[in-house]
Write a protein that holds these residues in place. Sequence first.
Motif, PDB file in Angstrom:
ATOM      1  N   CYS A 138      13.592 -31.371  22.870  1.00  0.00           N
ATOM      2  CA  CYS A 138      12.157 -31.541  22.607  1.00  0.00           C
ATOM      3  C   CYS A 138      11.892 -32.019  21.181  1.00  0.00           C
ATOM      4  CB  CYS A 138      11.423 -30.227  22.859  1.00  0.00           C
ATOM      5  SG  CYS A 138      11.465 -29.728  24.590  1.00  0.00           S
ATOM      6  N   ALA A 155       7.022 -29.273  30.542  1.00  0.00           N
ATOM      7  CA  ALA A 155       6.994 -27.840  30.838  1.00  0.00           C
ATOM      8  C   ALA A 155       7.674 -27.541  32.177  1.00  0.00           C
ATOM      9  CB  ALA A 155       5.558 -27.345  30.866  1.00  0.00           C
ATOM     10  N   HIS A 156       8.365 -26.402  32.218  1.00  0.00           N
ATOM     11  CA  HIS A 156       9.016 -25.918  33.438  1.00  0.00           C
ATOM     12  C   HIS A 156       8.733 -24.430  33.578  1.00  0.00           C
ATOM     13  CE1 HIS A 156      11.551 -29.495  34.190  1.00  0.00           C
ATOM     14  NE2 HIS A 156      11.503 -29.626  32.870  1.00  0.00           N
ATOM     15  N   LEU A 172       7.047 -30.087  19.329  1.00  0.00           N
ATOM     16  CA  LEU A 172       6.249 -29.098  20.073  1.00  0.00           C
ATOM     17  C   LEU A 172       5.844 -27.951  19.166  1.00  0.00           C
ATOM     18  CD1 LEU A 172       8.144 -28.817  23.477  1.00  0.00           C
ATOM     19  CD2 LEU A 172       6.177 -30.240  22.895  1.00  0.00           C
ATOM     20  N   CYS A 202       8.578 -22.156  18.968  1.00  0.00           N
ATOM     21  CA  CYS A 202       8.944 -22.452  20.354  1.00  0.00           C
ATOM     22  C   CYS A 202      10.140 -21.601  20.766  1.00  0.00           C
ATOM     23  CB  CYS A 202       9.310 -23.928  20.499  1.00  0.00           C
ATOM     24  SG  CYS A 202       7.926 -25.039  20.239  1.00  0.00           S
ATOM     25  N   LYS A 232       5.423 -23.607  22.279  1.00  0.00           N
ATOM     26  CA  LYS A 232       5.760 -23.850  23.682  1.00  0.00           C
ATOM     27  C   LYS A 232       7.030 -23.106  24.066  1.00  0.00           C
ATOM     28  CE  LYS A 232       2.464 -26.886  24.165  1.00  0.00           C
ATOM     29  NZ  LYS A 232       1.307 -26.626  24.987  1.00  0.00           N
ATOM     30  N   ASN A 245      10.231 -32.264  26.383  1.00  0.00           N
ATOM     31  CA  ASN A 245       8.782 -32.130  26.204  1.00  0.00           C
ATOM     32  C   ASN A 245       8.014 -31.963  27.518  1.00  0.00           C
ATOM     33  OD1 ASN A 245       9.558 -32.713  23.535  1.00  0.00           O
ATOM     34  ND2 ASN A 245       7.588 -33.613  23.097  1.00  0.00           N
ATOM     35  N   TYR A 281      13.514 -23.919  34.532  1.00  0.00           N
ATOM     36  CA  TYR A 281      14.122 -24.272  33.242  1.00  0.00           C
ATOM     37  C   TYR A 281      15.622 -23.984  33.271  1.00  0.00           C
ATOM     38  CZ  TYR A 281      15.398 -24.128  28.318  1.00  0.00           C
ATOM     39  OH  TYR A 281      16.041 -24.334  27.121  1.00  0.00           O
ATOM     40  N   HIS A 314      10.574 -25.756  27.936  1.00  0.00           N
ATOM     41  CA  HIS A 314      10.346 -27.199  28.000  1.00  0.00           C
ATOM     42  C   HIS A 314      11.686 -27.938  27.944  1.00  0.00           C
ATOM     43  CE1 HIS A 314       6.145 -26.407  27.413  1.00  0.00           C
ATOM     44  NE2 HIS A 314       5.860 -27.706  27.334  1.00  0.00           N
ATOM     45  N   CYS A 369      13.727 -24.282  24.558  1.00  0.00           N
ATOM     46  CA  CYS A 369      13.415 -25.706  24.697  1.00  0.00           C
ATOM     47  C   CYS A 369      14.702 -26.510  24.537  1.00  0.00           C
ATOM     48  CB  CYS A 369      12.404 -26.147  23.642  1.00  0.00           C
ATOM     49  SG  CYS A 369      10.770 -25.414  23.879  1.00  0.00           S
TER      50      CYS A 369
END
Length: 108
Positions: free
Chosen positions: A78, A92-93, A81, A72, A84, A90, A98, A87, A75
């Motif tokens: 989170c 999503a953006h 995950l 990831c 990804k 958890n 973000y 995030h 993030c």
Amino acid sequence: YGSRDCEDCIACQFCERSSDCNRCTHCVECAACVECTNCRGCTACRGCTRCEDSTSCERSAYLVHCFACVECTYCFGCVGLRGKEFHIYNVAHSKKDYFERLKQLQKT
């Protein structure tokens, strides 16, 4: 090499106040991490870069307060995950959202 106040670390370079790490570079206050770079306050992470206060994450970058995230990037807060990016808790953006949301979180 060049590490300070570390305990039981193996082949680490330029780390500070870390313990039980292996082949880490420029990490600070990490424990039981392997092959991490520029991390701070992480525990049991593997192959991570520029992560902070995260635990049991692997092959990830720019994580903050994350747990058990794998592959990831970017993030925050989170858990669990895999693969990804961008995030927060958890969710999503978009990349833009973000960083805007992250600024708001850091003010509080």
